[in-house]
Write a protein that holds these residues in place. Structure first.
Motif, PDB file in Angstrom:
ATOM      1  N   GLU A  72      -9.811   0.600   2.042  1.00 41.63           N
ATOM      2  CA  GLU A  72     -10.349   0.230   0.843  1.00 41.63           C
ATOM      3  C   GLU A  72      -9.450  -0.286  -0.054  1.00 41.63           C
ATOM      4  O   GLU A  72     -10.033  -1.399  -0.793  1.00 41.63           O
ATOM      5  N   VAL A  73      -8.421   0.228  -0.442  1.00 41.65           N
ATOM      6  CA  VAL A  73      -7.611  -0.418  -1.336  1.00 41.65           C
ATOM      7  C   VAL A  73      -7.131  -1.680  -1.247  1.00 41.65           C
ATOM      8  O   VAL A  73      -6.698  -2.619  -2.031  1.00 41.65           O
ATOM      9  N   LYS A 131       0.742  -1.275  -0.114  1.00 40.07           N
ATOM     10  CA  LYS A 131       0.038   0.140  -0.182  1.00 40.07           C
ATOM     11  C   LYS A 131       0.799   1.295   0.040  1.00 40.07           C
ATOM     12  O   LYS A 131       2.070   1.235   0.790  1.00 40.07           O
ATOM     13  N   LYS A 157      -6.223  -1.891  -6.666  1.00 40.71           N
ATOM     14  CA  LYS A 157      -7.070  -0.866  -6.286  1.00 40.71           C
ATOM     15  C   LYS A 157      -6.461   0.775  -6.244  1.00 40.71           C
ATOM     16  O   LYS A 157      -5.232   0.586  -5.409  1.00 40.71           O
ATOM     17  N   THR A 158      -7.023   1.514  -6.536  1.00 43.10           N
ATOM     18  CA  THR A 158      -6.504   2.959  -6.313  1.00 43.10           C
ATOM     19  C   THR A 158      -7.626   3.919  -5.821  1.00 43.10           C
ATOM     20  O   THR A 158      -8.866   3.891  -6.428  1.00 43.10           O
ATOM     21  N   VAL A 159      -7.587   4.773  -4.979  1.00 41.02           N
ATOM     22  CA  VAL A 159      -8.480   5.549  -4.647  1.00 41.02           C
ATOM     23  C   VAL A 159      -7.751   7.045  -4.646  1.00 41.02           C
ATOM     24  O   VAL A 159      -6.716   7.307  -4.124  1.00 41.02           O
ATOM     25  N   THR A 167      -3.654  -5.417  -4.676  1.00 41.90           N
ATOM     26  CA  THR A 167      -5.139  -5.517  -5.099  1.00 41.90           C
ATOM     27  C   THR A 167      -5.470  -4.886  -6.564  1.00 41.90           C
ATOM     28  O   THR A 167      -6.298  -5.370  -7.144  1.00 41.90           O
ATOM     29  N   LYS A 199     -10.064  -7.149  -0.352  1.00 42.76           N
ATOM     30  CA  LYS A 199     -10.236  -7.980  -1.432  1.00 42.76           C
ATOM     31  C   LYS A 199     -11.621  -8.225  -1.842  1.00 42.76           C
ATOM     32  O   LYS A 199     -12.467  -8.440  -0.937  1.00 42.76           O
ATOM     33  N   THR A 216      -3.096   3.731  -3.203  1.00 41.40           N
ATOM     34  CA  THR A 216      -3.102   2.664  -4.205  1.00 41.40           C
ATOM     35  C   THR A 216      -2.412   1.346  -3.483  1.00 41.40           C
ATOM     36  O   THR A 216      -1.410   1.574  -2.539  1.00 41.40           O
ATOM     37  N   ASP A 217      -2.735   0.190  -4.070  1.00 41.37           N
ATOM     38  CA  ASP A 217      -2.362  -0.966  -3.187  1.00 41.37           C
ATOM     39  C   ASP A 217      -1.833  -1.965  -4.563  1.00 41.37           C
ATOM     40  O   ASP A 217      -2.881  -2.452  -5.488  1.00 41.37           O
TER      41      ASP A 217
END
Length: 342
Positions: free
Chosen positions: A338-339, A183, A317-319, A315, A342, A311-312
């Motif tokens: 959140e990021v 992360k 994912k990015t916020v 996963t 899973k 960001t991670d």
């Protein structure tokens, strides 16, 4: 008369080296100033060299070996100047006026030294047998050639191109928090952005919490050109003062309200209450850190500042959080969760 001219050239070379050391130079000197001799800036060596030459000139009459020592200094320096002049001609591609003046001073000192030497030939010849005189002359000529090539060889080994010195600033150098975390939190801001100033307390608060569970970067995005004046200082502190950086960041923020063009003295005064000493970075290190910041800007293309990207890599994912309404410590910490979900 020739001896006095030698001293004039030595003093002129020393004065020019001193001016070069304190930064009195033109734009054409910019690339030449990046060169190092055995890892150290060249101007201090020049000042020390001409100082030694001046001392040797004043005591040269006390003993024949002292005159030989002056000859070694002058012609060794001339050999080194041949090398650096060649670098300007063949590698840099343009001339540094200050460097050429110094080279001319060394060459002039050597020429006048030889003139003084040859003017003394009659006196030397009258005191010695012809064979003895010729033997001494051959020794002197061989010594001059030796130190000339020794100076050239030393400069060849010691003087390096700018790209021979690798920057020590890497992305990991500028990272805070958990270095092995998947992360990452990027705080993208501008030192002179009013919105950035208003959310800075939230950034400081959330950064303290984020560092416990993610990797954190503070990215300077110079929307306002004045921010460029603060980037070298900020990068230096991020690299060297991680434990006190958040406090230092607050001090730099306060300094932006006082001046757009801070000097090292201004910055030192701002951080002194924190028990911190500002240590300037090499140009290559500042450039490396700046390029990393711009690579983050190019990757995420923020619409403006401030912006926080969480960001991670595990996963994918990015916020993104933008502006004063979205950037709060609660939302940033929530984005980290959140990021990683899973």
């Amino acid at each position: 008369m020739q001896g006095l001219l030698t001293l004039v050239f030595i003093l002129a070379g020393g004065a020019t080296s001193l001016l070069d050391w304190v930064g009195v130079c033109t734009e054409s000197c910019a690339e030449a100033s990046l060169y190092r001799i055995f890892g150290f800036p060249i101007p201090p060596f020049g000042v020390a060299y001409f100082t030694m030459c001046a001392i040797a000139w004043f005591i040269r009459r006390r003993h024949p070996l002292l005159r030989v020592g002056l000859a070694c200094l002058l012609f060794g320096g001339l050999g080194a100047e041949f090398r650096f002049t060649w670098i300007q001609w063949q590698i840099i591609g343009h001339w540094c006026q200050m460097c050429l003046i110094i080279a001319c001073c060394v060459a002039g000192a050597c020429a006048t030294f030889l003139m003084e030497y040859f003017s003394d030939i009659k006196t030397i010849f009258s005191c010695c047998e012809r064979k003895t005189f010729m033997n001494r002359s051959y020794v002197h000529a061989a010594l001059v050639l030796f130190v000339l090539f020794a100076g050239f060889g030393t400069a060849t080994v010691g003087i390096k191109k700018p790209d021979a010195f690798a920057a020590t600033i890497t992305p990991e150098t500028l990272a805070f928090g958990l270095s092995g975390s998947s992360k990452t939190v990027y705080f993208i801001s501008d030192w002179f952005c009013p919105a950035c100033r208003s959310v800075e307390p939230e950034i400081i608060k959330s950064a303290q919490a984020a560092m416990k569970q993610a990797k954190v970067f503070f990215v300077d995005y110079p929307v306002h050109r004045e921010t460029l004046n603060y980037i070298p200082f900020n990068i230096a502190f991020m690299a060297a003062e991680k434990q006190k950086y958040l406090k230092i960041r607050e001090a730099l923020g306060d300094l932006t309200l006082k001046t757009k063009t801070p000097t090292p003295e201004d910055v030192q005064a701002a951080v002194s209450p924190l028990g911190v000493r500002y240590v300037p970075l090499d140009f290559s290190d500042v450039l490396s850190g700046t390029q990393f910041h711009m690579s983050i800007v190019q990757e995420f293309k923020p619409a403006g500042t401030p912006e926080v990207v969480v960001t991670d890599t595990a996963t994918g994912k990015t916020v993104r959080l933008s502006g004063t309404k979205e950037i709060t410590s609660e939302r940033i910490i929530r984005a980290i969760s959140e990021v990683s979900a899973k």
